[in-house]
Write an enzyme that holds these catalytic residues in place. Structure first.
Site, mmCIF file in Angstrom:
data_model
loop_
_atom_site.group_PDB
_atom_site.id
_atom_site.type_symbol
_atom_site.label_atom_id
_atom_site.label_comp_id
_atom_site.label_asym_id
_atom_site.label_seq_id
_atom_site.Cartn_x
_atom_site.Cartn_y
_atom_site.Cartn_z
ATOM 1 N N ASN A 104 -1.377 -9.462 6.554
ATOM 2 C CA ASN A 104 -0.746 -9.052 7.718
ATOM 3 C C ASN A 104 -0.409 -8.438 8.932
ATOM 4 O O ASN A 104 -0.974 -7.617 9.081
ATOM 5 C CB ASN A 104 0.721 -7.967 6.463
ATOM 6 C CG ASN A 104 0.946 -8.625 4.805
ATOM 7 O OD1 ASN A 104 1.074 -9.720 4.470
ATOM 8 N ND2 ASN A 104 1.246 -7.902 4.178
ATOM 9 N N HIS A 121 -6.413 -9.969 9.543
ATOM 10 C CA HIS A 121 -6.060 -10.495 10.682
ATOM 11 C C HIS A 121 -5.438 -10.368 11.494
ATOM 12 O O HIS A 121 -5.009 -10.751 12.150
ATOM 13 C CB HIS A 121 -5.458 -11.662 9.909
ATOM 14 C CG HIS A 121 -5.576 -12.261 8.948
ATOM 15 N ND1 HIS A 121 -4.947 -13.024 7.759
ATOM 16 C CD2 HIS A 121 -6.792 -12.869 8.289
ATOM 17 C CE1 HIS A 121 -5.213 -14.426 6.997
ATOM 18 N NE2 HIS A 121 -7.213 -14.251 6.913
ATOM 19 N N CYS A 157 -7.788 -9.074 34.825
ATOM 20 C CA CYS A 157 -7.833 -10.518 35.209
ATOM 21 C C CYS A 157 -7.207 -11.172 35.748
ATOM 22 O O CYS A 157 -7.432 -12.013 36.390
ATOM 23 C CB CYS A 157 -9.087 -11.478 34.405
ATOM 24 S SG CYS A 157 -8.761 -12.557 33.439
ATOM 25 N N SER A 195 -1.282 -15.383 -1.958
ATOM 26 C CA SER A 195 -1.700 -17.098 -2.301
ATOM 27 C C SER A 195 -2.689 -17.038 -3.111
ATOM 28 O O SER A 195 -3.282 -17.747 -3.330
ATOM 29 C CB SER A 195 -0.449 -17.993 -1.772
ATOM 30 O OG SER A 195 -1.271 -18.430 -0.620
ATOM 31 N N ALA A 237 5.753 -7.132 -6.063
ATOM 32 C CA ALA A 237 5.274 -5.658 -5.679
ATOM 33 C C ALA A 237 6.178 -4.353 -4.782
ATOM 34 O O ALA A 237 6.149 -3.134 -6.100
ATOM 35 C CB ALA A 237 4.562 -5.770 -4.197
HETATM 36 N N1 APR Z 1 5.987 -9.302 -4.048
HETATM 37 C C1 APR Z 1 4.862 -9.787 -4.312
HETATM 38 N N2 APR Z 1 4.093 -11.191 -4.320
HETATM 39 C C2 APR Z 1 4.986 -11.462 -3.640
HETATM 40 C C3 APR Z 1 6.942 -11.876 -2.997
HETATM 41 C C4 APR Z 1 6.952 -10.272 -3.606
HETATM 42 N N3 APR Z 1 7.781 -9.256 -3.576
HETATM 43 N N4 APR Z 1 7.137 -12.113 -3.065
HETATM 44 C C5 APR Z 1 6.816 -13.291 -2.835
HETATM 45 N N5 APR Z 1 5.012 -12.790 -3.162
HETATM 46 C C6 APR Z 1 3.957 -13.623 -3.236
HETATM 47 C C7 APR Z 1 4.464 -15.229 -3.410
HETATM 48 O O1 APR Z 1 4.546 -15.948 -4.444
HETATM 49 C C8 APR Z 1 2.995 -15.782 -3.032
HETATM 50 O O2 APR Z 1 1.816 -15.649 -3.915
HETATM 51 O O3 APR Z 1 2.839 -13.402 -1.462
HETATM 52 C C9 APR Z 1 2.832 -15.368 -1.541
HETATM 53 C C10 APR Z 1 2.741 -15.185 -0.570
HETATM 54 O O4 APR Z 1 1.743 -15.873 0.338
HETATM 55 P P1 APR Z 1 1.703 -16.875 1.452
HETATM 56 O O5 APR Z 1 3.033 -16.859 2.088
HETATM 57 O O6 APR Z 1 0.684 -17.510 1.367
HETATM 58 O O7 APR Z 1 1.067 -15.276 2.188
HETATM 59 P P2 APR Z 1 -0.286 -14.922 2.264
HETATM 60 O O8 APR Z 1 -1.238 -15.100 0.910
HETATM 61 O O9 APR Z 1 -0.264 -13.499 2.689
HETATM 62 O O10 APR Z 1 -1.143 -15.653 3.095
HETATM 63 C C11 APR Z 1 -2.514 -15.053 3.438
HETATM 64 O O11 APR Z 1 -2.805 -17.003 5.486
HETATM 65 O O12 APR Z 1 -0.725 -18.528 7.470
HETATM 66 C C12 APR Z 1 -1.916 -17.573 6.553
HETATM 67 O O13 APR Z 1 -2.624 -15.592 8.458
HETATM 68 C C13 APR Z 1 -1.646 -16.022 7.418
HETATM 69 O O14 APR Z 1 -2.228 -13.830 6.273
HETATM 70 C C14 APR Z 1 -1.456 -15.204 5.942
HETATM 71 C C15 APR Z 1 -3.024 -15.996 5.305
#
Ligand code: APR
Length: 252
Positions: A104, A121, A157, A195, A237
């Site tokens: 994040n 990131h 710069c 994810s 979470a």
């Molecule tokens: N508690 C736990 N998990 C949750 C909750 C919650 N309250 N709400 C949603 N989720 C889960 C979803 O089920 C999903 O698997 O959080 C995950 C979010 O996934 P993404 O949107 O893909 O986010 P992330 O895995 O952080 O993405 C990775 O992708 O675009 C890039 O740079 C960006 O850092 C990011 C990276």
């Protein structure tokens, strides 16, 4: 195993573990009001990463990309850490060998007071010189919102600044990678709210498991990494971590 049993089991593991490493993703910030990327209503449902999160997109239209980042910077400043951030911050205080790798860029772990955060990131509130002028540091903090003009200019710069985040197609900073790799040598590895679709972060749980850590996933949905962990907690979470902390507090 039902969720309640899983929570008890995680509390036991936490009590016995001296080296704890946590990987977080966008799901830990949803309860603060920050959308994820890939869920329904996620940011990648309204924007294509190629339009706002690649060096090519920035080279094409830096003002447009900066406008997107300014909206996100402002939105995050209006949010507060939630219970998930608070519990992780408390664990970071208690355990000296606690490391938190976050994908994040919202800074909410730091605002909650978490120690030993590894920003995989980058940060929404860091900037860097787009031309990488030799006078400037690689990245520095500038949380001005809004900037007087977009794109903002490099104070070293006079060129233009870029957001200090890692875009698709870019390498993770080698020092950050080194710190993250070192953190995989741990007793307990938790993957929370991600994810597990974006590499190299998605591979970390595999490496931690291969190095012998007890691995845990906390996510209401299954992910490509779900077959790996020793323990899966299918919940939010902010709810699961609050419950685990409650169990830990009752034991002391
Ligand atoms: N508690 C736990 N998990 C949750 C909750 C919650 N309250 N709400 C949603 N989720 C889960 C979803 O089920 C999903 O698997 O959080 C995950 C979010 O996934 P993404 O949107 O893909 O986010 P992330 O895995 O952080 O993405 C990775 O992708 O675009 C890039 O740079 C960006 O850092 C990011 C990276």
């Amino acid at each position: 195993m039902n969720l309640e049993e899983g929570i008890q089991r995680l509390a036991e593991r936490l009590t016995g573990a001296s080296r704890v490493t946590v990987l977080t993703g966008a799901g830990v910030s949803t309860a603060s009001g920050i959308p994820t990327f890939r869920d329904a209503g996620g940011m990648w449902k309204n924007f294509r990463p190629e339009e706002v999160a690649t060096p090519e997109a920035f080279a094409r239209d830096p003002k447009f990309v900066w406008e997107w980042y300014e909206v996100r910077r402002q939105a995050v400043l209006d949010c507060r850490p939630n219970r998930a951030h608070e519990v992780l911050a408390a664990w970071s205080e208690r355990s000296p060998a606690f490391r938190l790798i976050t994908q994040n860029v919202d800074g909410l772990h730091e605002r909650a007071g978490t120690r030993n955060v590894i920003r995989f990131h980058g940060s929404l509130f860091d900037v860097g010189c787009w031309e990488e002028c030799p006078q400037s540091p690689h990245r520095w903090r500038d949380d001005t919102v809004p900037f007087p003009e977009l794109p903002p200019s490099c104070p070293y710069c006079g060129g233009i600044l870029r957001p200090g985040v890692v875009w698709f197609g870019e390498m993770i900073d080698p020092e950050v990678l080194r710190r993250a790799d070192a953190a995989l040598e741990c007793d307990l590895f938790l993957s929370i709210g991600t994810s597990s679709q974006v590499h190299p972060a998605a591979a970390l749980i595999h490496t931690a498991a291969a190095l012998g850590a007890f691995t845990v996933e906390i996510n209401p949905e299954a992910t490509p990494a779900s077959p790996v962990p020793d323990l899966s907690l299918a919940g939010k979470a902010e709810v699961v971590l609050d419950r685990v902390e409650d169990v830990l507090q009752r034991r002391t």
